[in-house]
Design a protein around this motif. Structure first.
Motif, PDB file in Angstrom:
ATOM      1  N   TYR A 124       0.828  -1.209   0.000  1.00  0.00           N
ATOM      2  CA  TYR A 124       0.000   0.000   0.000  1.00  0.00           C
ATOM      3  C   TYR A 124       0.866   1.265   0.000  1.00  0.00           C
ATOM      4  N   GLU A 125       2.015   1.195   0.665  1.00  0.00           N
ATOM      5  CA  GLU A 125       2.930   2.337   0.728  1.00  0.00           C
ATOM      6  C   GLU A 125       3.844   2.428  -0.493  1.00  0.00           C
ATOM      7  N   GLY A 126       3.836   1.380  -1.326  1.00  0.00           N
ATOM      8  CA  GLY A 126       4.717   1.355  -2.490  1.00  0.00           C
ATOM      9  C   GLY A 126       6.158   1.029  -2.145  1.00  0.00           C
ATOM     10  N   CYS A 127       6.379   0.437  -0.978  1.00  0.00           N
ATOM     11  CA  CYS A 127       7.732   0.117  -0.488  1.00  0.00           C
ATOM     12  C   CYS A 127       8.010  -1.373  -0.601  1.00  0.00           C
ATOM     13  N   PHE A 128       8.101  -1.846  -1.819  1.00  0.00           N
ATOM     14  CA  PHE A 128       8.394  -3.257  -2.057  1.00  0.00           C
ATOM     15  C   PHE A 128       9.153  -3.364  -3.368  1.00  0.00           C
ATOM     16  N   VAL A 129       9.748  -4.529  -3.589  1.00  0.00           N
ATOM     17  CA  VAL A 129      10.526  -4.741  -4.800  1.00  0.00           C
ATOM     18  C   VAL A 129       9.745  -5.657  -5.733  1.00  0.00           C
ATOM     19  N   THR A 130       9.596  -5.213  -6.974  1.00  0.00           N
ATOM     20  CA  THR A 130       8.935  -6.020  -7.999  1.00  0.00           C
ATOM     21  C   THR A 130      10.009  -6.820  -8.753  1.00  0.00           C
ATOM     22  N   ARG A 131       9.781  -8.100  -8.928  1.00  0.00           N
ATOM     23  CA  ARG A 131      10.733  -8.954  -9.648  1.00  0.00           C
ATOM     24  C   ARG A 131      10.205  -9.422 -10.988  1.00  0.00           C
TER      25      ARG A 131
END
Length: 134
Positions: A124-131
């Motif tokens: 929700y915060e946009g604090c993740f890594v997309t693989r």
């Protein structure tokens, strides 16, 4: 609907593959095609999503449904005939693959649900890594 592979999902996949939880055939013939079904978007017309033994809401340790969180489930998978779970978050019209694990006791579902809540907050915060995307 986009199906987004997060860093958490990729790490889980690699760990499960390394442990030989599932075979290449299981992945190609069962897991991947089932995950690709998410592309159709919600509400899912595919009858497989109506089967609670395949798709269900994720619940916390108190039995409360976690909004926007779901479990994909496979039974008797691989040589060890394990129960594999993949936790998915549906957010802003996209499906985020979060983590996968072998369910070997009910308490594990609750621990993974707690982790999922943390992952959801980060999504929700946009604090993740997309693989990647499927």
């Amino acid at each position: 609907m986009r199906v987004i592979i997060t860093e958490w999902a990729l790490e889980a996949y690699l760990n499960l593959k390394h442990k030989r939880v599932f075979t290449v055939e299981d992945y190609k013939e069962t897991i991947r095609p089932d995950v690709e079904r998410l592309k159709a978007g919600m509400p899912f017309a595919d009858p497989k999503f109506q089967n609670s033994k395949f798709w269900s809401p994720a619940n916390d340790k108190n039995g409360k449904t976690i909004p926007d969180a779901y479990k994909m489930k496979w039974h008797n998978l691989g040589n060890g005939k394990v129960q594999l779970r993949l936790l998915v978050v549906i957010h802003a019209g996209d499906a985020y693959l979060c983590q996968a694990y072998v369910k070997d006791k009910p308490q594990l579902d609750y621990r993974e649900a707690a982790k999922l809540k943390i992952h959801m907050r980060k999504i929700y915060e946009g604090c993740f890594v997309t693989r990647g995307e499927i």
